[in-house]
Design an enzyme around this catalytic site. Structure first.
Site, PDB file in Angstrom:
ATOM      1  N   ASP A 112      -2.336   6.084  -4.252  1.00  7.39           N
ATOM      2  CA  ASP A 112      -1.212   5.392  -3.633  1.00  7.39           C
ATOM      3  C   ASP A 112      -0.817   4.209  -4.518  1.00  7.39           C
ATOM      4  O   ASP A 112      -1.439   3.960  -5.562  1.00  7.39           O
ATOM      5  CB  ASP A 112      -1.556   4.978  -2.204  1.00  7.39           C
ATOM      6  CG  ASP A 112      -2.657   3.939  -2.124  1.00  7.39           C
ATOM      7  OD1 ASP A 112      -3.441   3.825  -3.083  1.00  7.39           O
ATOM      8  OD2 ASP A 112      -2.748   3.235  -1.108  1.00  7.39           O
ATOM      9  N   SER A 120       0.829  -1.197   0.000  1.00  7.97           N
ATOM     10  CA  SER A 120       0.000   0.000   0.000  1.00  7.97           C
ATOM     11  C   SER A 120       0.871   1.257   0.000  1.00  7.97           C
ATOM     12  O   SER A 120       1.666   1.462  -0.915  1.00  7.97           O
ATOM     13  CB  SER A 120      -0.946  -0.043   1.189  1.00  7.97           C
ATOM     14  OG  SER A 120      -1.974   0.902   1.066  1.00  7.97           O
ATOM     15  N   ASP A 134      -6.049   2.120  -3.762  1.00  7.72           N
ATOM     16  CA  ASP A 134      -7.255   2.077  -2.937  1.00  7.72           C
ATOM     17  C   ASP A 134      -7.439   3.364  -2.150  1.00  7.72           C
ATOM     18  O   ASP A 134      -8.457   3.545  -1.480  1.00  7.72           O
ATOM     19  CB  ASP A 134      -7.271   0.855  -2.010  1.00  7.72           C
ATOM     20  CG  ASP A 134      -6.132   0.832  -1.010  1.00  7.72           C
ATOM     21  OD1 ASP A 134      -5.258   1.726  -1.051  1.00  7.72           O
ATOM     22  OD2 ASP A 134      -6.083  -0.098  -0.171  1.00  7.72           O
ATOM     23  N   ASP A 149      -1.236   1.004  -4.605  1.00  5.39           N
ATOM     24  CA  ASP A 149      -2.183  -0.058  -4.977  1.00  5.39           C
ATOM     25  C   ASP A 149      -3.574   0.482  -5.299  1.00  5.39           C
ATOM     26  O   ASP A 149      -4.510  -0.275  -5.514  1.00  5.39           O
ATOM     27  CB  ASP A 149      -2.252  -1.140  -3.902  1.00  5.39           C
ATOM     28  CG  ASP A 149      -2.858  -0.661  -2.598  1.00  5.39           C
ATOM     29  OD1 ASP A 149      -2.681   0.517  -2.251  1.00  5.39           O
ATOM     30  OD2 ASP A 149      -3.506  -1.476  -1.908  1.00  5.39           O
TER      31      ASP A 149
END
Length: 462
Positions: free
Chosen positions: A250, A106, A254, A252
Site C-alpha cells: 500500500d 495509508s 505497512d 505507506d
C-alpha cells in the site's frame, strides 16, 4: 464531514472547510496539540521529532506545514523525507527522538492524507494518549515560543537504506538462500514510496525485479488498497513475464500482499500466516492477530505448539497484546506483519524478507506453499453509515440475538460459529460499519455477510 479523529490518527480529505476536512488550519492545530502532549511526557526537555511522508500528492504540502509548526512550537526536526511508515518508526528510536509524525493516509485514495502520531518508542500512541491529543487540540489558548526558542531542522536524510540494512541483518533472513533461488518478481507499489524501497530490497536479495507502478508520483495507478479487485494488472504481468511471484504494498508500505506464479492471489490474509509459519519453525512461541483476521493463524500456531491470542482491531491494540503474551510474531489480516525482533510495527519489508526466505528454503512454488495452509475464505464488506443507523444500538442487538453462540465484544461484536465467523465493527478510519466474515468456502462467507448486512439494514429501518 471527512475529518476522522481516532486511534489511527488524524485523517481527512484535503481542502474544504476547516474542522470538517484536513485543512492547513487543522494540520497546525493537531500538530501543536501533539507537541504539547509530547512535551508533557518529557517535561523540561527540548523535543526532537522525526517527520516522514509517503508519496501522495499532498505530502509536501502537509509535511511543510507539520515541520513549520514543530519548529514554531520549539521542537527540533529530523526530516527523513519520502519514507515508509515502518521506516519512520525505526528512525524515531535510531535518532533517540521523542516522537514522530508520519504523513500518510495509508490505503485511502489520493484526496486523503493523515497525521499518524508516534511516541518515543516509535510506536503509535495509545487510545488514552490519542484522546489527550484531541483534548489539547480543542483548546484555544495556544501560545508559541519567541524567536530564540524556536526549533531547528537537525537533518534531512533518508532512512530507507538503513531500514533495508537492518532487515537484511535479521538472523532469520537468509539472503543467501533467497539469492540461490534467483526469484523473478513483479512489484506493484501503486506509485508511492514502496516503489523506492521494495525493488531495492529485492535486488539486495538477488531477485530480478519487474517494476509496475513504482514511480513515486503519488498518482495512484489504481485503488491503493491491496485487494484482489485492484490487482488485475499485476496478475496479468506475472503470467506475461513468467515471474515466480508478485509483491504488492500500500502507499505507506505497512501492508503486504503476494500474488502467485499463475496470477492468483496468495491472499492478503495469508501473508501473516506464511511468515508466522516460518518464524515459529525457528522460534516457537505465541502469536497475535486482530479479531478480523483468519483462523488459519490460530491453526498454524497450534501446529507449532504455541498459543494464539486475538486483539481488538488496530495496530496499537495488537502490539499491546503481543507484549502482554510475549508473542514472537503477530500482525493483522490486512497483510500487516509485526516482527518484534526488529520493532513493534507493521512492516512490509520485514514481511518480504522473511517470506522469501521461507519460500526459498522450502523449494516450493507460491501455489504449492499456499496449499500447505488451512483453506479459509474471507468476505470483507462495509455498510455506509446513515443517520438511521445507530451503530451502538445495532451491535447491542446483534450481541443479544446471538448470545447463545460464542460472542466476543472486545471490539464491536464477533460471533464465532463452529465452521465460520462474522465480525461487525465501526471503522476507525471511515464512516462505515465493517462486516467481515470467514468460512470454509467463499459462497458460505458471502452468504453469511449478506445475511448480517440485511439484518443491520433492517434495524436501521426499524
Amino acid at each position: 464531514m471527512t475529518l476522522i479523529k481516532s486511534i489511527s490518527g488524524i485523517r481527512g480529505t484535503i481542502g474544504g472547510p476547516a474542522g470538517d476536512n484536513l485543512t492547513p488550519l487543522d494540520v497546525v492545530k493537531f500538530t501543536t496539540a501533539y507537541v504539547r502532549f509530547t512535551a508533557s511526557e518529557h517535561p523540561g526537555k527540548r523535543l526532537r521529532i522525526v517527520v516522514g511522508r509517503d508519496a501522495r500528492i499532498s505530502g509536501t504540502l502537509v509535511s511543510d506545514l507539520v515541520e513549520g509548526t514543530l519548529l514554531g512550537c520549539g521542537a527540533d526536526v529530523i526530516d527523513v523525507g519520502l519514507c515508509t511508515t515502518p521506516g519512520v518508526e525505526l528512525a524515531v528510536t535510531a535518532h533517540d527522538a521523542d516522537g514522530g509524525i508520519i504523513i500518510t493516509a495509508s490505503h485511502n485514495p489520493r484526496q486523503w492524507n493523515a497525521l499518524k502520531l508516534l511516541d518515543a518508542r516509535g510506536e503509535f500512541l495509545s487510545d488514552a494518549q490519542g484522546k489527550r491529543v484531541l483534548e489539547l487540540a480543542g483548546q484555544t489558548d495556544f501560545s508559541y515560543p519567541e524567536i530564540d526558542a524556536v526549533g531547528r531542522v537537525l537533518s534531512r536524510e533518508s532512512y530507507n537504506d538503513e531500514h533495508i540494512r537492518r532487515v537484511l541483518a535479521l538472523p532469520l533472513v537468509d539472503a543467501d538462500a533467497v539469492r540461490r533461488r534467483r526469484f523473478r518478481v513483479v512489484v506493484d507499489a501503486v506509485n508511492s514510496v514502496g516503489g523506492v524501497v521494495i525493488p531495492r530490497l529485492l535486488r539486495e536479495l538477488g531477485c530480478e525485479v519487474i517494476e509496475l507502478n513504482c514511480d513515486p508520483t503519488g498518482e495512484f495507478a489504481h485503488n491503493p488498497e491491496p485487494l484482489p479487485e485492484n490487482l488485475t494488472g499485476i496478475s496479468e504481468a506475472i503470467v506475461r513475464e513468467q515471474a515466480d511471484l508478485g509483491v504488492v504494498v500500500d502507499p505507506d508500505v505497512d501492508r503486504l500482499a503476494f500474488v502467485s506464479e499463475d496470477g492468483s492471489m496468495f491472499v492478503e490474509e495469508y501473508t501473516l500466516v506464511a511468515v508466522a509459519d516460518y518464524v515459529l519453525r525457528h522460534t516457537p512461541g505465541n502469536t497475535v492477530s486482530n479479531l478480523s483476521s483468519t483462523r488459519a493463524l490460530r491453526d498454524v500456531t497450534e501446529r507449532h505448539g504455541g498459543h494464539y491470542y486475538a486483539a481488538a482491531v488496530g495496530e496499537v491494540n495488537v502490539v499491546a497484546k503481543m507484549k502482554e503474551v510475549g508473542a514472537v510474531i503477530g500482525g493483522e489480516g490486512n497483510g500487516g506483519v509485526i516482527y518484534p525482533e526488529l520493532h513493534y510495527g507493521r512492516d512490509a519489508l520485514v514481511g518480504v524478507a522473511l517470506f522469501l526466505t521461507h519460500l526459498a528454503r522450502t523449494g516450493l512454488t507460491m501455489t504449492q506453499l499456499r496449499k500447505t495452509y488451512p483453506a479459509y475464505y474471507a468476505s470483507k464488506n462495509k455498510i455506509q453509515l446513515t443517520p438511521a443507523i445507530d451503530v451502538d444500538k445495532v451491535l447491542l442487538e446483534m450481541k443479544s440475538r446471538y448470545a447463545h453462540e460464542n460472542v466476543n465484544d472486545t471490539d464491536g461484536v464477533k460471533i464465532d460459529f463452529p465452521t465460520c465467523w462474522v465480525h461487525l465493527r465501526k471503522s476507525n478510519t471511515e464512516p462505515i460499519i465493517r462486516v467481515y466474515t470467514e468460512a470454509q468456502s467463499m459462497a458460505e462467507a458471502e452468504a453469511l455477510a449478506q445475511r448480517f448486512m440485511d439484518e443491520i439494514r433492517s434495524l436501521g429501518q426499524a
